[in-house]
Design an enzyme around this catalytic site. Structure first.
Site, PDB file in Angstrom:
ATOM      1  N   GLU A 509      -8.201  25.038 -20.756  1.00  0.00           N
ATOM      2  CA  GLU A 509      -8.633  23.144 -20.303  1.00  0.00           C
ATOM      3  C   GLU A 509      -9.736  22.985 -19.609  1.00  0.00           C
ATOM      4  OE1 GLU A 509      -6.260  19.065 -19.965  1.00  0.00           O
ATOM      5  OE2 GLU A 509      -6.843  21.143 -22.227  1.00  0.00           O
ATOM      6  N   THR A 620     -11.500   7.469 -29.342  1.00  0.00           N
ATOM      7  CA  THR A 620     -12.136   8.453 -28.411  1.00  0.00           C
ATOM      8  C   THR A 620     -10.935   8.910 -29.469  1.00  0.00           C
ATOM      9  OG1 THR A 620     -11.760   9.185 -26.095  1.00  0.00           O
ATOM     10  CG2 THR A 620     -10.342   7.789 -26.518  1.00  0.00           C
TER      11      THR A 620
END
Length: 645
Positions: A509, A620
């Protein structure tokens, strides 16, 4: 007979005295007047009134009510009002993907398309696509029969595309090995979809380990996020049975009358973006009708002193909105209020109502007025005062897609939105001066900025920036074109390194460049992977821009890692630690895995004429939206008017 019951009437005949005749006629005329008058005083007598009133009378339409600044009032504007010529343009997850933290539906006039019989032969695929595309043909035919020139014309839109959306042969590559890889990605999509349909149909996402559905709390009661997110992916892959199932669900089961608390950002990029994309690709009116209904529900979020929308909105009749509880001092998030432009401009295009464009242009005006520290845009802004709340700047979580939407707004406007262009290149210059760093090992990365102090961390979410800088390379100062392409390639290389330096060959992440490590996660809380697409997104763009074969090889490495570590018996799941091959799955098949990760992989192994960048920009959430060619649309309208005359 009736008369026999009247007083004073002789039973032996109909003879009446003069006074009796007068009383009777007076009674009869009063009765007739009373009956006819009742037609106009009884409630809900519209059908009766239509018998007597002119057929040209139109009942008034009430849109809704709200505060004194309620944006819904703007929807009462006449359709023929000219709208502005100017064009404008976090992916997130409140639980896992949010960049900050990481009436019964109207049934289509057309009957649901007949389910295809199956089979993988090319002629079957062509037949199924022709059935699905018949909607666009019907829309084109309708446009030719006296359509209002101020309303959106699907036929004009299609004529203004430079190339067919699906290419000459649906993007099929001529190289057999590349096509084999593309077919593998298609199989992954079908596997993920089939399990979602089997175990979580109508829910937002699939929990593949427990084989059930997940609703979550960020969509305000809306359901079927995986269905909406998958519509365009299924369509471009030619999975027409699956696409038709998804379309039928939208027609019959997508209920927008929810009354829950929704993320404005997430509903916009997934639901609004997904429905817009499905409409533009197929011409199916049900998608257009749904997205315009939903778009109206988002407008009250802008009812703030500055016009900067708050992050959470009640989708019900109240339309109340508020900021996230964790947001500093009740602020709005840059990546959220800055990631509305593409979708809202298209809502204005489809509705012929400028209110949507006006709302996002107001955001841009405010941002242009306030001072930017070192030219940078901090992540938190007060919707009340219009001032920055903290000086934390990130190209990853909280900031990312704001910058993405600046360059894409410019591209989507057919390169006429000079304001977006200026803002993007000014921001990029400030980012290069303050955030772009080079590690001792030679890796280029984007650090975070906290009040002048650099935090040498780069999030997976920031890895989209390689593709962003790449697609903007051509339109900056000419002498910097190669510089931007080189910078895009270096950042994409760094993100690839974050994958190759893990045991699973999937990226964490967030990864750091201090403490002796480079491109690796040093904190346990940063070691997870939730099927994110940003690295693969940059591979796809860099392949389109350079045709360097390494990007396809890197994409195939990701496919193999997903298959080995994320594929389970009933779908795909994220993993909790990319640095161990003993997988601990998080039991969530994110909807953006279907919308973004697999779509970008499929495009990476397809020819460039499948959704060509000359005609399309991706929001997006990877939903393709068409470039708006105002001059072409106006020329088409002029020609249509001439022919009609």
């Amino acid at each position: 007979m009736v008369f026999r019951k009247l007083p004073g009437v002789s039973a032996s005949g109909m003879g009446l005295r003069l006074s009796q005749k007068f009383v009777f006629l007076l009674f009869l005329s009063g009765l007739v007047t009373l009956c006819f008058g009742a037609l106009f005083f009884l409630p809900d007598s519209v059908r009766l009134k239509r018998i007597f009133l002119s057929k040209t009378e139109t009942p008034p339409v009430t849109v809704g009510s709200g505060s004194e600044n309620d944006a819904r009032e703007h929807l009462k504007r006449p359709k023929d009002q000219e709208h502005p010529r100017g064009m404008t343009s976090g992916k997130g997850e409140t639980s896992t993907k949010l960049k900050s933290l990481s009436r019964k539906p109207a049934v289509s006039r057309e009957a649901t398309e007949e389910r295809l019989a199956g089979g993988k032969a090319l002629e079957d695929l062509t037949l199924s696509r022709s059935r699905a595309e018949s909607a666009s043909e019907r829309a084109t035919a309708a446009d030719r029969h006296g359509a209002d020139t101020d309303t959106f014309s699907y036929a004009k839109f299609k004529r203004c595309l430079l190339k067919p959306p699906l290419g000459r042969d649906y993007g099929k590559p001529s190289d057999p090995s590349t096509n084999e890889r593309r077919e593998k990605v298609k199989e992954m999509m079908k596997f993920a979809w089939d399990n979602y349909k089997l175990y979580a149909w109508g829910k937002n996402e699939l929990r593949p380990l427990t084989r059930n559905g997940h609703l979550g709390n960020m969509f305000g009661g809306l359901k079927g996020a995986s269905i909406i997110d998958s519509l365009d992916t299924l369509y471009i892959m030619g999975l027409m049975d699956e696409y038709n199932d998804a379309k039928e669900w939208v027609q019959t089961s997508l209920d927008l009358n929810s009354n829950g608390e929704a993320s404005l950002f997430e509903v916009n990029i997934r639901y609004v973006g997904g429905l817009l994309s499905a409409y533009y690709l197929t011409g199916e009116e049900v998608f257009k009708n749904k997205v315009l209904e939903l778009g109206e529900k988002l407008l009250p979020a802008f009812n703030t002193p500055t016009g900067i929308p708050r992050g959470v909105i009640n989708l019900g009749s109240s339309g109340t909105s508020w900021s996230w509880g964790w947001a500093s001092a009740g602020s709005s998030i840059l990546a959220e209020f800055g990631t509305l432009h593409l979708e809202f401009v298209h809502l204005s295009e489809l509705s012929a109502n400028p209110i949507y464009t006006e709302k996002v242009m107001n955001i841009r005006k405010l941002l242009n007025k306030i001072e930017k520290p070192h030219g940078l845009y901090p992540n938190f802004l007060s919707p009340v005062s219009g001032n920055w709340v903290q000086h934390h700047v990130s190209i990853g979580g909280l900031g990312d897609s704001f910058y993405e939407y600046l360059i894409k707004s410019f591209l989507m406007s057919d390169k006429t939105d000079g304001d977006a262009k200026k803002m993007y290149y000014s921001a990029l210059e400030a980012i290069e001066a303050n955030l772009v760093q080079k590690s001792p090992g030679g890796l280029t990365y984007m650090a975070e900025w906290r009040g002048g102090i650099l935090d040498h961390k780069m999030g997976h979410l920031a890895c989209f920036s390689g593709g962003m800088i790449g697609i903007g390379a051509d339109d900056g100062v000419p002498e910097k074109r190669q510089h931007y392409l080189d910078l895009a390639a270096e950042i994409t290389h760094t993100c690839h390194e974050s994958y190759t330096r893990s045991a699973t060959k999937l990226g964490p992440e967030a990864f750091r460049f201090d403490g002796g490590g480079e491109a690796t996660a040093t904190r346990l809380s940063d070691r997870y992977y939730i099927l994110r697409p940003e690295v693969i997104e940059s591979y796809m763009y860099m392949w389109r821009l350079t045709h360097d074969p390494k990007y396809r090889e890197w994409g195939w490495e990701a496919v193999e890692a997903l298959e080995q570590h994320c594929r389970v018996e009933a779908g795909f799941s994220g993993i909790r630690d990319v640095y161990t091959t003993t997988a601990s799955h998080d039991n969530m098949q994110q909807s953006f895995f279907l919308s973004e990760t697999l779509k970008y992989l499929y495009l990476l192994f397809s020819d460039d004429d499948l959704l060509p960048l000359e005609d399309w920009v991706f929001n997006t959430e990877a939903h393709p939206l068409p470039i708006i060619r105002k001059s072409c649309l106006q020329d088409e309208a002029t020609q249509d008017k001439t022919v009609a005359e």
